[in-house]
Design a protein around this motif. Structure first.
Motif, short mmCIF file in Angstrom:
data_model
loop_
_atom_site.label_atom_id
_atom_site.label_comp_id
_atom_site.label_asym_id
_atom_site.label_seq_id
_atom_site.Cartn_x
_atom_site.Cartn_y
_atom_site.Cartn_z
N VAL A 58 -64.18 54.93 -1.15
CA VAL A 58 -65.16 55.62 -0.25
C VAL A 58 -66.36 56.16 -0.71
O VAL A 58 -66.36 57.44 -0.70
CB VAL A 58 -64.41 56.52 0.92
N ASP A 59 -67.07 55.36 -1.34
CA ASP A 59 -68.12 55.91 -2.09
C ASP A 59 -68.01 57.18 -2.95
O ASP A 59 -68.35 58.44 -3.07
CB ASP A 59 -69.23 56.53 -1.16
N ASN A 60 -66.65 56.96 -3.73
CA ASN A 60 -66.51 57.99 -4.83
C ASN A 60 -65.87 59.29 -4.02
O ASN A 60 -65.81 60.49 -4.76
CB ASN A 60 -67.36 58.29 -5.99
N THR A 61 -65.65 59.19 -2.83
CA THR A 61 -65.04 60.63 -2.17
C THR A 61 -63.50 61.00 -2.61
O THR A 61 -63.30 62.14 -2.56
CB THR A 61 -65.31 60.19 -0.68
N TYR A 62 -62.93 59.64 -2.68
CA TYR A 62 -61.45 60.01 -3.16
C TYR A 62 -61.32 59.40 -4.71
O TYR A 62 -61.80 58.40 -4.81
CB TYR A 62 -60.41 59.17 -2.18
N ALA A 63 -60.36 59.99 -5.34
CA ALA A 63 -60.16 59.50 -6.80
C ALA A 63 -58.53 59.60 -6.87
O ALA A 63 -57.99 60.38 -6.45
CB ALA A 63 -60.69 60.32 -7.66
N LEU A 64 -58.12 58.28 -7.26
CA LEU A 64 -56.51 58.07 -7.61
C LEU A 64 -56.90 58.08 -9.16
O LEU A 64 -57.31 57.17 -9.93
CB LEU A 64 -56.10 57.04 -7.24
N THR A 65 -55.73 58.92 -9.89
CA THR A 65 -55.57 58.86 -11.30
C THR A 65 -54.04 58.60 -11.72
O THR A 65 -53.49 59.53 -10.90
CB THR A 65 -56.00 60.02 -11.98
N THR A 66 -53.85 57.69 -12.23
CA THR A 66 -52.38 57.37 -12.54
C THR A 66 -52.22 56.91 -14.13
O THR A 66 -52.94 56.32 -14.69
CB THR A 66 -51.59 56.13 -12.07
N GLU A 67 -51.39 57.79 -14.76
CA GLU A 67 -51.27 57.56 -16.43
C GLU A 67 -49.73 57.51 -16.55
O GLU A 67 -48.92 58.24 -16.14
CB GLU A 67 -51.92 58.59 -17.09
N ILE A 68 -49.31 56.58 -17.48
CA ILE A 68 -47.96 56.86 -18.39
C ILE A 68 -48.01 57.04 -19.61
O ILE A 68 -49.16 56.56 -20.26
CB ILE A 68 -47.33 55.49 -17.59
N TYR A 69 -47.18 57.68 -20.16
CA TYR A 69 -47.37 57.97 -21.47
C TYR A 69 -46.01 57.93 -22.26
O TYR A 69 -44.89 58.26 -21.66
CB TYR A 69 -47.94 59.48 -21.91
N TYR A 70 -45.96 58.02 -23.67
CA TYR A 70 -44.71 57.93 -24.28
C TYR A 70 -45.27 58.77 -25.78
O TYR A 70 -46.45 58.22 -26.38
CB TYR A 70 -44.08 56.55 -24.73
N LYS A 71 -44.40 59.80 -26.09
CA LYS A 71 -44.86 60.49 -27.09
C LYS A 71 -43.61 60.84 -28.02
O LYS A 71 -42.50 61.11 -27.66
CB LYS A 71 -45.39 61.84 -26.82
N HIS A 72 -43.74 60.33 -29.43
CA HIS A 72 -42.62 60.63 -30.19
C HIS A 72 -42.97 61.82 -31.44
O HIS A 72 -44.17 62.00 -31.71
CB HIS A 72 -42.49 59.41 -31.05
N LEU A 73 -42.06 62.71 -31.18
CA LEU A 73 -42.50 63.67 -32.11
C LEU A 73 -41.32 64.01 -33.58
O LEU A 73 -40.18 63.80 -33.18
CB LEU A 73 -42.05 65.27 -31.28
N SER A 74 -42.04 64.23 -34.48
CA SER A 74 -41.29 64.41 -35.73
C SER A 74 -41.40 65.65 -36.19
O SER A 74 -42.26 66.50 -35.98
CB SER A 74 -41.94 63.53 -36.85
N ASN A 75 -40.09 66.21 -37.03
CA ASN A 75 -40.16 67.68 -37.78
C ASN A 75 -40.45 68.62 -36.58
O ASN A 75 -40.96 69.72 -36.82
CB ASN A 75 -41.09 67.67 -38.79
N GLN A 76 -39.41 68.64 -35.46
CA GLN A 76 -39.39 69.54 -34.47
C GLN A 76 -38.54 70.44 -35.04
O GLN A 76 -37.43 70.61 -35.91
CB GLN A 76 -38.80 69.03 -33.31
N ILE A 77 -38.90 71.96 -34.74
CA ILE A 77 -38.07 73.02 -35.38
C ILE A 77 -37.15 73.61 -34.42
O ILE A 77 -37.59 74.05 -33.25
CB ILE A 77 -39.11 74.09 -35.80
N ASP A 78 -36.15 73.97 -34.61
CA ASP A 78 -35.06 75.06 -33.96
C ASP A 78 -34.36 75.98 -34.87
O ASP A 78 -34.52 75.97 -35.92
CB ASP A 78 -34.40 74.16 -33.02
N TYR A 79 -33.23 76.58 -34.60
CA TYR A 79 -32.74 77.55 -35.47
C TYR A 79 -31.07 77.25 -35.42
O TYR A 79 -30.55 76.93 -34.60
CB TYR A 79 -32.70 78.82 -34.96
N ARG A 80 -30.56 77.67 -36.64
CA ARG A 80 -29.13 77.61 -36.90
C ARG A 80 -28.67 78.77 -36.08
O ARG A 80 -29.29 79.76 -35.47
CB ARG A 80 -28.80 77.87 -38.12
N ASN A 81 -27.52 78.44 -35.45
CA ASN A 81 -26.49 79.35 -34.69
C ASN A 81 -26.52 80.68 -35.48
O ASN A 81 -26.30 80.71 -36.58
CB ASN A 81 -25.51 79.05 -34.22
N GLY A 82 -27.21 81.96 -34.86
CA GLY A 82 -27.11 83.41 -35.47
C GLY A 82 -28.27 83.60 -36.24
O GLY A 82 -28.36 84.69 -37.08
#
Length: 773
Positions: free
Chosen positions: A557-581
């Motif tokens: 309708v003359d750019n009155t309404y806009a629909l945006t749809t995106e799908i994505y996939y992301k792979h993460l390396s070397n994520q950081i967490d902690y040892r217990n304690g």
């Protein structure tokens, strides 16, 4: 060499045989002289031909010699048609003005530039907001907040109730690069997250990149939030501000020399502590509970080709209870920038940037006082070039180098039995070199492609430790000043393609790789000022994110309404967490307590937006997962990251009843965050010990709330306008869970009960805003 150069120019689409000339210049707001970013210059006689202004309002367009009608336009401004006879290179500066109808009725526009720019531009969708876009949206305590508004868009999730921290597409809070006038901000929140550090009165616009991140940005794995400050009115002086229940703000701006230079000074302060001074309790009278912001910026046009800018941000929080406890933190940034138009096609931006974040807290009186402080400081030199090769190719290239100084923590005490404790400072040099081209091929296809080389040199003076697979220290080596300890480097390709099916719909595809060398270590569920920033070292590995995204965009309708749809996939390396304690507090050997794994995030984002008319707003929905896997955690099984929210819905609606009244509302719903709760308990020597089975195996309760707002615009005078904003946060008093803890039931000692803490029920707010022109 001549053949090579000819081939290179041919690949870039240059027509070396045709007689052509370049028209260039700047586009500004005619009322205050502000540069207009991504204003559009269209050639009426040539289909799908034009140029956009860069972040500093500069454009360049090369055309065959001839006579043309140029249409210059930007959202919210009257367009201009200018007839140009092009026989040689020409300079043309343009001023655009806001029509009176737009001044009376402000519309909400989530994206910038022309109305179907979401269809035609080569990059993936970029969320762009200005302070006008969020003028009536209700938020907690009635404080206009661009970050809180971004949290209402797809793929961006609030870190918690009222929190200014955010997660983007399943990444951590530290994976977002937050910039204010090119300077990084390491903690972007006040009052432990209830306000962001961005005073809307001082902000020009904000752009959030989630995918298809341009090659000029580097250093974070998930997103870039680029905040630009206003430059000040170079036509006339003005004063604006607002008075609220929690905080007030004041902005002064005006010309240094009319049409050549301007300045802006904007301040904001909360005053909860002033109410406490009315208390009869002496401790409460001496309690401090406030934050402040100060934004400053000045610019001056030295010549028609040279312009300098100096900007700074200073913000501080102070929480203290009498002389028993004190906690202070804050950011300071400074940017000195030089813009130069080298010629009609080449634009240069040179910046020297400073950034510092620090915190300190102390406990006890002067004779028995403990104090801890920490900081991170950056010096950054940055050089960027824009080269407008022709109407189909726009190149960007440049480099930057950042010298980091990390001060992880220092303990001072007035108690003689305790010695001063200081974790050794750390140093690193981070740099990047990039090149990128935005190319249009015919009327249906455009592509933005580039590559970035990122390097990180962790260096002395200092001692580097080595650890075995169990985190036990096995060796240590001392290094001299600037001696390299470990060098990390990566190539980061970036590409975004747009297939324009028609003027109303398009398909876009993007891939980008991002590396991250700085990491935030936290043992809380949300970001806090005491979180520790550490560099990549000989032990701490850089994070790497590879993301691919596919989007479909459709206008109606003359750019009155806009629909945006995106799908994505992301792979993460070397994520950081902690040892217990693992111990994070003042631990010089903290690296031995870290473990490394991988992650993956994927999702679907949908936004349907109404842009025009009295009724505007949007509906956004995100379906997403964020998962992690560590050999040393959860038995090696994949588990949900704490920011793993499966469903996230936001509905934003605004209705302009009349010239005097505007109504607004938000509704928010999302599934609870992943969390680790005890699965049982056992007794050891008479002590009850909780039993935990899996990491993040439980969920917080689902979250939802409704906010309402109303803005009343009083009669406008030629040099004065004002309005009153009234909002109600959490209208139906939903008690959303902030934390859940477990304790023994006093009535039944063998039974454990869960105790939920909720922060807010109904929160009414009222703010008076004014603008003296």
């Amino acid at each position: 060499m001549k053949q090579y150069i000819t081939l290179l120019f041919t690949l870039l689409g240059l027509n070396l045989l045709a007689q052509s000339s370049t028209i260039s210049g700047t586009v500004k707001d005619g009322e205050n002289g502000e540069d207009l970013f991504e204003a559009l210059i269209i050639v009426k006689e040539l289909s799908n031909t034009g140029a956009k202004t860069n972040a500093y309002g500069f454009y360049s367009l090369t055309l065959p010699n001839g006579t043309y009608t140029l249409i210059v336009r930007a959202p919210g401004y009257d367009h201009k048609e200018i007839e140009v006879e092009l026989t040689s290179n020409k300079r043309m500066d343009v001023e655009l003005f806001v029509p009176s109808a737009v001044k009376e009725i402000q519309e909400v526009e989530i994206t910038a530039t022309k109305e179907n720019d979401n269809i035609t531009k080569s990059g993936m969708a970029v969320t762009t907001l200005t302070p006008k876009d969020i003028e009536t949206i209700p938020v907690i305590f009635g404080e206009k907040d661009i970050v809180k508004t971004l949290q209402l868009t797809p793929g961006v999730k609030a870190a918690g109730e009222g929190n200014a921290g955010f997660y983007v597409r399943g990444g951590g809070a530290d994976q977002n690069l937050v910039l204010i006038d090119e300077a990084p901000v390491y903690n972007a929140s006040h009052l432990l997250g209830f306000f962001s550090v961005f005073n809307s009165d001082a902000i020009k616009d904000v752009s959030l990149y989630k995918s298809g991140i341009p090659a000029e940005y580097g250093g974070r794995a998930s997103s870039v939030m680029d905040v630009k400050m206003k430059e000040g009115n170079n036509k006339k002086f003005g004063v604006s501000g607002g008075l609220g229940l929690i905080s007030s703000r004041l902005t002064v701006e005006g010309p240094i020399v009319k049409d050549k230079g301007s300045f802006i000074v904007s301040g904001r302060r909360s005053y909860l502590d002033l109410f406490l001074k009315a208390s009869k309790d002496q401790d409460l009278k001496n309690t401090k509970l406030y934050f402040y912001d100060l934004n400053l910026k000045a610019n001056y046009k030295i010549t028609d080709r040279d312009r300098i800018f100096l900007s700074g941000y200073f913000g501080r929080d102070n929480l203290s209870f009498s002389d028993i406890f004190g906690f202070r933190w804050g950011n300071a940034t400074g940017t000195l920038r030089w813009n130069r138009i080298i010629n009609e096609k080449l634009f240069s931006n040179t910046s020297v940037i400073f950034s510092n974040f620090n915190y300190s807290f102390d406990i006890g009186a002067d004779d028995e006082k403990f104090g801890v402080s920490a900081s991170i400081q950056d010096w950054n030199v940055k050089q960027d070039f824009n080269y407008y090769a022709n109407r189909n190719n726009s190149l960007k290239f440049g480099f930057n180098a950042i010298y980091h100084t990390f001060k992880p923590g220092e303990l001072n005490s007035t108690v003689s039995a305790f010695n001063q404790l200081k974790v050794a400072d750390q140093y690193a040099l981070e740099f990047g070199v990039y090149a990128q081209n935005d190319q249009k091929i015919g009327d249906w296809f455009s592509i933005m492609y580039g590559i970035r080389y990122s390097g990180f040199n962790y260096m002395g003076k200092g001692t580097a430790y080595e650890y075995d697979e169990n985190g036990v220290k096995t060796n240590e080596t001392a290094y001299k000043d600037f001696e390299s300890i470990k060098y990390h480097h990566f190539l980061e390709p970036r590409v975004s393609m747009s297939f324009i099916l028609s003027e109303k719909n398009s398909i876009k595809l993007a891939y980008n790789r991002n590396s991250q060398f700085l990491h935030q270590l936290s043992n809380s569920t949300t970001s806090s000022p005491t979180d520790i920033w550490v560099p990549s070292t000989n032990n701490v590995k850089p994070q790497i994110a590879d993301q691919i995204a596919l989007g479909y965009y459709r206008n109606f309708v003359d750019n009155t309404y806009a629909l945006t749809t995106e799908i994505y996939y992301k792979h993460l390396s070397n994520q950081i967490d902690y040892r217990n304690g693992a111990n994070l507090f003042l631990n010089e050997e903290i690296e031995g307590g870290l473990v490394y794994g991988k992650g993956r995030t994927y999702g679907l984002e949908i936004q349907f937006e109404k842009r025009k008319g009295k009724f505007t707003g949007w509906i956004s929905y995100t379906l997403a997962r964020s998962l992690r896997q560590f050999d040393a955690i959860n038995g090696g099984k994949e588990f949900s990251a704490r920011q793993d929210r499966i469903h996230d819905i936001a509905i934003v609606a605004m209705y302009r009843v009349s010239k005097k009244i505007a109504l607004s509302s938000n509704f928010i719903y999302y599934t609870g965050d992943a969390v680790t709760f005890p699965s049982g308990k056992y007794e050891v020597n008479g002590t009850i010990v909780p039993y935990y089975t899996e990491r993040n195996g439980y969920r917080m309760p689902n979250y939802h709330r409704l906010d309402l707002g109303m803005t009343v615009y009083f009669k406008e005078r030629p040099k004065f306008e004002h309005n009153l904003n009234i909002s109600i946060y959490n209208v139906y008093a939903r008690e959303n869970a902030y934390t859940i803890r477990f304790e023994e039931d006093q009535d039944n000692p063998g039974k454990t009960k869960a105790i939920q803490t909720s922060l807010f029920r109904i929160v009414p707010s009222i703010t008076y805003n004014f603008n003296i022109k």
